[in-house]
Design an enzyme around this catalytic site. Structure first.
Site, PDB file in Angstrom:
ATOM      1  N   SER A  21       0.827  -1.208   0.000  1.00  0.00           N
ATOM      2  CA  SER A  21       0.000   0.000   0.000  1.00  0.00           C
ATOM      3  C   SER A  21       0.864   1.261   0.000  1.00  0.00           C
ATOM      4  O   SER A  21       1.893   1.332   0.657  1.00  0.00           O
ATOM      5  CB  SER A  21      -0.871  -0.017   1.253  1.00  0.00           C
ATOM      6  OG  SER A  21      -1.652   1.153   1.305  1.00  0.00           O
ATOM      7  N   CYS A 131      -0.289   3.641  10.449  1.00  0.00           N
ATOM      8  CA  CYS A 131       0.302   4.733   9.676  1.00  0.00           C
ATOM      9  C   CYS A 131       0.854   5.778  10.647  1.00  0.00           C
ATOM     10  O   CYS A 131       0.109   6.266  11.500  1.00  0.00           O
ATOM     11  CB  CYS A 131      -0.730   5.371   8.755  1.00  0.00           C
ATOM     12  SG  CYS A 131      -0.061   6.801   7.885  1.00  0.00           S
TER      13      CYS A 131
END
Lengths: 304, 243
Positions: A21, A131
């Protein structure tokens, strides 16, 4: 002929290589460079409930054998992703699509998971609780055992039709503890690892290069950290692991699978060589032959 | 976009801290002036994005300034060394949008891509006025090359050692134009957009991860949504940009 197919839980992949990703957009733009179907899977750009522009620039800094990014989940929002981006990817890609989902609240994760649950083209939800670019000082759901437990539990409740993989951060004292929490809350697998929190300072300006000061450190330099995390977690959990972190060659793929990964994501290497995954898939049988490996599935966890 | 191993044909200093490198390569993937190449350097993880100054069928000319460790390393490279380059990146200047009497405004290391742009304009019968700004006289480059194309060239230096003493934007006073093309430091680009009375195109730069649209590292918000400087850019129209 060597066999490079793997089974990730109930999902069969033609090979263990998945685009990580944030390094491959929504995939379809790269179909003009090579046939995407040579990949086992594609994890889409991290997606949130609402559209996000992301963080201020500069978002990128270079490191020795790696880089720091502070993109901050720039994305058009889950509705656009499901309505427009995923269908465009599906037109040129037949294998596994992983929906990488980020968020600021449990409610946001749950709302996204409900939409993912109903999207036939998505094969798996990759819950991005790790993240480092969404909150100050890199804090996220994956750095708190309580918050992690709660978010996995709530997402699991609504994600009834898809496997749930939780992408964990290495920026914790004990990643095994976090992995166990995910397993206990019903995760089907784990993606290990997200980026390391890092920073650089520009000697000319004497200030941090990244506008947000810190960002996620990725690239070849973090491979040993990822390998260690996978090795530790593999010993303590039963659910499959997708290995991520600094993979740049077919040899790295085999090494990561020996540590315990069932599949492997390639990220930053694609940014410096868009054909990296194609080359890795092509080289995998040669390296397997060199090390007398007939079936790649058989080497998973072989390093233990 | 394509990736090639390119042989260095020459790499020479042309002004203070400024070097011109010619690389042997196939240039079929270059479609517009203002595009860039992305170069792998030994011992550096990320590629170096450098604008194309000029090219022919078999070579690319780039001009770069030593600004960091990467460009410092580039300056030490000698002919025959092979560099892996991604070629034909980004969306360059669109000369079809130019009016009959355009100006080109370049600042420092932003000047190189404007040379090929001027060449393309001259090819279609348009002779742009060229305004170039540098900090000091020793940094001036390409002024003679623009003149050789038949363009009227005006130079400004901050120290006044060559041409007008002051900012390049001060050269706009009294000049007639109906369109502009510009590339240079951000403060200069902003000033150009504020001071110009016409439409125009601006080439931006930013620290990049990949240079081909994958990482979203170089995004900017525009009036038409988020754009990647490396992919939808580096050239944008004045009306798109939010300052």
């Amino acid at each position: 002929m060597v066999d490079i197919s793997v089974s990730l839980g109930n999902i069969n992949l033609p090979n263990p290589i998945i685009a990580a990703s944030g390094t491959f957009g929504y995939g379809y733009e790269f179909s003009k460079y090579f046939n995407l179907n040579i990949l086992g899977g594609i994890s889409i750009k991290g997606t949130t409930l609402e559209p996000r522009f992301g963080n201020p620039t500069p978002r990128i800094a270079e490191c020795y054998s790696g880089m720091i990014n502070s993109v901050g989940m720039q994305n058009p929002g889950i509705k656009n992703v499901i309505g427009e981006q995923i269908p465009m990817l599906r037109k040129c890609f037949n294998n596994l699509i992983l929906a990488n989902i980020g968020g600021f609240s449990i409610g946001e994760f749950v709302a996204c998971a409900k939409l993912v649950n109903e999207c036939d083209d998505i094969g798996m939800l990759e819950l991005n609780v790790s993240c480092p670019n969404l909150h100050a000082d890199g804090e996220n759901f994956g750095t708190s055992p309580e918050a992690l437990k709660e978010v996995v539990k709530e997402v699991r409740k609504v994600l009834t039709k898809k496997p749930l993989y939780v992408k964990l951060t290495p920026n914790v004292t004990d990643i095994v503890k976090m992995a166990k929490i995910c397993e206990e809350q019903g995760a089907d697998g784990l993606s290990l690892i997200n980026t390391l929190l890092g920073m650089r300072i520009d000697l000319a300006t004497k200030k941090p290069i990244i506008a947000n000061k810190m960002g996620g450190f990725s690239g070849k330099a973090i491979f040993p950290v990822a390998l260690r995390a996978i090795y530790q977690v593999y010993q303590q959990v039963k659910i499959p692991i997708i290995g991520i972190g600094g993979v740049s060659s077919a040899r790295d793929v085999i090494e990561m699978m020996l540590a315990g990964a069932t599949a492997v994501q390639v990220g930053s290497q694609t940014l410096i060589n868009p054909f990296a995954m194609k080359e890795i898939v092509a080289n995998l049988p040669k390296v397997m032959a060199e090390y007398k490996i007939n079936k790649i599935q058989d080497i998973i966890g072989g390093g233990h | 976009m394509d990736i090639q191993n390119c042989k260095i044909l020459s790499n020479e200093k042309i002004a203070k801290n400024t070097y011109k490198m010619v690389l042997e390569c196939n240039t079929k993937s270059i479609t517009k002036p203002g595009q860039f190449i992305n170069i792998t350097l030994q011992d550096f993880y990320l590629r170096r994005p450098i604008s194309v100054c000029d090219y022919d069928a078999n070579s690319i000319t780039i001009i770069y300034k030593i600004l960091g460790q990467g460009t410092k390393s580039m300056a030490s490279l000698t002919p025959d060394i092979i560099l892996n380059c991604m070629i034909g990146l980004g969306n360059g200047f669109d000369i079809t949008k130019s009016d009959k009497n355009p100006i080109i405004i370049g600042g420092g290391v932003g000047v190189p891509p404007l040379y090929r742009l001027a060449k393309e304009l001259v090819k279609i019968g348009i002779s742009p006025k060229v305004l170039l700004g540098f900090n000091i006289g020793e940094e001036v480059f390409l002024a003679n090359e623009f003149s050789a194309l038949g363009c009227e060239v005006l130079v400004a230096t901050a120290d006044g050692s060559i041409g007008h003493k002051g900012f390049v934007t001060e050269l706009l006073d009294g000049i007639e134009y109906d369109y502009f093309f510009t590339c240079g430091p951000l403060a200069m680009l902003k000033a150009v957009c504020n001071m110009t009375i016409s439409d125009g195109q601006i080439s931006l730069e930013e620290r990049m991860g990949c240079g081909f649209g994958a990482c979203m590292g170089c995004s900017i918000m525009t009036h038409s949504g988020a754009k990647r400087i490396c992919k939808e850019g580096p050239v944008f129209e004045k009306k798109e940009l939010i300052w």
